[in-house]
Design an enzyme around this catalytic site. Structure first.
Site, PDB file in Angstrom:
ATOM      1  N   GLU A 265     -52.690   9.349   4.606  1.00  0.00           N
ATOM      2  CA  GLU A 265     -54.273  10.734   5.352  1.00  0.00           C
ATOM      3  C   GLU A 265     -55.005   9.960   5.882  1.00  0.00           C
ATOM      4  O   GLU A 265     -56.007  10.197   5.653  1.00  0.00           O
ATOM      5  CB  GLU A 265     -54.294  11.133   3.160  1.00  0.00           C
ATOM      6  CG  GLU A 265     -55.169  12.597   3.930  1.00  0.00           C
ATOM      7  CD  GLU A 265     -55.516  12.922   2.028  1.00  0.00           C
ATOM      8  OE1 GLU A 265     -54.732  12.530   1.457  1.00  0.00           O
ATOM      9  OE2 GLU A 265     -55.633  14.188   1.981  1.00  0.00           O
TER      10      GLU A 265
ATOM     11  N   LYS B 119     -50.064  12.582   6.592  1.00  0.00           N
ATOM     12  CA  LYS B 119     -50.758  13.840   5.467  1.00  0.00           C
ATOM     13  C   LYS B 119     -52.133  14.010   6.511  1.00  0.00           C
ATOM     14  O   LYS B 119     -52.376  13.596   6.638  1.00  0.00           O
ATOM     15  CB  LYS B 119     -50.609  13.860   4.736  1.00  0.00           C
ATOM     16  CG  LYS B 119     -51.700  14.746   3.688  1.00  0.00           C
ATOM     17  CD  LYS B 119     -52.096  14.662   2.017  1.00  0.00           C
ATOM     18  CE  LYS B 119     -52.918  15.544   1.676  1.00  0.00           C
ATOM     19  NZ  LYS B 119     -52.678  15.515   0.396  1.00  0.00           N
TER      20      LYS B 119
HETATM   21  C1  5MM Z   1     -58.355  16.144   2.026  1.00  0.00           C
HETATM   22  O1  5MM Z   1     -57.744  16.109   0.411  1.00  0.00           O
HETATM   23  C2  5MM Z   1     -56.296  16.201  -0.465  1.00  0.00           C
HETATM   24  C3  5MM Z   1     -55.639  17.216   0.231  1.00  0.00           C
HETATM   25  O2  5MM Z   1     -56.146  18.178  -0.439  1.00  0.00           O
HETATM   26  P1  5MM Z   1     -56.685  19.492   0.282  1.00  0.00           P
HETATM   27  O3  5MM Z   1     -55.719  20.288   0.411  1.00  0.00           O
HETATM   28  O4  5MM Z   1     -57.368  20.248  -1.000  1.00  0.00           O
HETATM   29  O5  5MM Z   1     -57.468  19.381   1.258  1.00  0.00           O
HETATM   30  C4  5MM Z   1     -56.056  15.223  -1.520  1.00  0.00           C
HETATM   31  O6  5MM Z   1     -54.838  14.619  -1.837  1.00  0.00           O
HETATM   32  C5  5MM Z   1     -56.891  14.752  -2.577  1.00  0.00           C
HETATM   33  O7  5MM Z   1     -56.734  13.422  -1.491  1.00  0.00           O
HETATM   34  C6  5MM Z   1     -57.053  14.711  -3.049  1.00  0.00           C
HETATM   35  O8  5MM Z   1     -57.777  16.095  -4.620  1.00  0.00           O
HETATM   36  C7  5MM Z   1     -58.292  13.618  -3.783  1.00  0.00           C
HETATM   37  O9  5MM Z   1     -59.494  13.673  -3.168  1.00  0.00           O
HETATM   38  P2  5MM Z   1     -60.873  12.773  -3.871  1.00  0.00           P
HETATM   39  O10 5MM Z   1     -62.004  13.172  -3.251  1.00  0.00           O
HETATM   40  O11 5MM Z   1     -60.742  13.116  -5.574  1.00  0.00           O
HETATM   41  O12 5MM Z   1     -60.390  10.984  -3.422  1.00  0.00           O
END
Ligand code: 5MM
Length: 346
Positions: A182, A224
């Site tokens: 990601e 991702k």
């Molecule tokens: C970018 O965040 C990921 C995708 O979420 P969105 O669709 O809301 O953009 C998401 O998987 C994110 O990596 C997780 O929520 C974990 O984030 P944190 O900030 O808690 O590590």
């Protein structure tokens, strides 16, 4: 070529096959405690281990989830929690033939010598993955971020994050866990679509170069990425078609066709924008070598969390709203979302 046995390669391929299914996507429910606290606090929902368990149970027990979702990324806490019926969440998902996954990075730290971020969590990862696998996880996720400003992302941040993503992916594959890679180019700022395009191209190009260097098997990864959009404070008027074209163009220039599936994050776009942009990518007539779907957190969860508000009496309504949202994303992942469907659909 990856240095993993053919048994492990078969294991990785069978996980990919179960995930990269046309019309299905991933639910990212892997918010760390800090992130879910922010989301809950904004709605005055108490953030405790039990309220997080309740909320994740609401999501994972939504009827017919398996029609639209092939995998769920969990946070470590949820991987070890149980449903009200005393079934572990990974087991509950597997009963629905949904593949459980796990966020394995340990969050962001400052990249020394810069005001940018890198991601930590490589130390002890091999051992952690073995425990997560024993608990049912079959894929993992690691997020790197890139912030666009006048002098960023720097070459150092792009190289360091790519190197860490590649080392993580290689360790995952050795343990039979499919890595989600990601690289998120953040939406914050007033940059144009063109600037996001150029940054995304360099980021993805560097990531795939490092994956090659670290002998990562491209047939067994999930990418991702963020969509290519202008910054959230840019005044440029951009259509869904423009975003779709720019995103597909950058992916075609940088992502080898051996990669089986690309599942976008929503990255702070509104739920509807993310869905409409994904839909527009499928209306672009180009033939794509990859499955192109979603791995949204906010774009799937936001309407549901707003309806739930931490109250048991709102649970059924919140599940209905969540079900509707995952169905819209599923339709978009095959180009069948139609404008206005969100207000009509039951
Ligand atoms: C970018 O965040 C990921 C995708 O979420 P969105 O669709 O809301 O953009 C998401 O998987 C994110 O990596 C997780 O929520 C974990 O984030 P944190 O900030 O808690 O590590």
């Amino acid at each position: 070529m990856a240095i993993v046995s053919s048994t492990v390669i078969n294991e990785l391929k069978s996980t990919i096959k179960a995930i990269a299914v046309s019309g299905k996507g991933l639910l990212a429910a892997d918010e760390s405690t800090g992130t879910i606290s922010k989301r809950f606090n904004a709605l005055n929902i108490a953030c405790t281990e039990e309220s997080r368990r309740n909320y994740r149970e609401l999501l994972l027990t939504t009827p017919s989830l398996e029609k639209y979702i092939s995998g769920v990324i969990l946070y470590e806490e949820t991987l070890y929690q149980k449903s009200t019926q005393d079934i572990s969440f990974p087991e509950l998902l597997m009963q629905k033939k949904i593949i459980p996954g796990i966020k394995v990075d340990k969050g962001l730290i400052q990249l020394p010598g810069t005001d940018e971020k890198s991601t930590q969590g490589l130390d002890g990862l091999f051992e952690r993955l073995k425990d997560y696998k024993a608990q049912g996880a079959r894929f993992a996720k690691w997020r790197a971020i890139y912030s666009i400003a006048k002098n960023t992302p720097s070459r150092l941040a792009i190289q360091t994050n790519a190197e860490d993503l590649a080392r993580y992916a290689a360790i995952c594959q050795e343990t039979g866990i499919v890595p989600i890679i990601e690289p998120e180019v953040l939406i914050d700022g007033d940059h144009t679509l063109d600037r996001c395009f150029n940054v995304s191209a360099e980021v993805l190009h560097t990531v795939f170069h490092k994956l090659y260097t670290h002998k990562v098997l491209l047939e067994c990864v999930i990418l991702k990425p963020s969509m290519v959009t202008p910054g959230n404070s840019c005044l440029q008027q951009i259509s869904h078609q423009d975003i779709a074209e720019a995103t597909i163009s950058v992916l075609k220039q940088t992502v080898p066709s051996a990669v089986p599936t690309i599942n976008f994050l929503s990255g702070g776009q509104s739920p509807l924008q993310a869905i409409q942009n994904l839909n527009a990518m499928h209306q672009n007539k180009t033939i794509l070598p990859w499955n192109l779907s979603f791995s949204f957190a906010r774009a799937l969860q936001e309407p549901c969390m707003n309806a739930w508000l931490g109250k048991a009496e709102n649970r059924n309504m919140a599940q209905e709203i969540f079900s509707k949202q995952v169905k819209l994303a599923s339709l978009a992942s095959v180009g069948k979302y139609e404008h206005g469907l969100e207000s009509k659909q039951k």
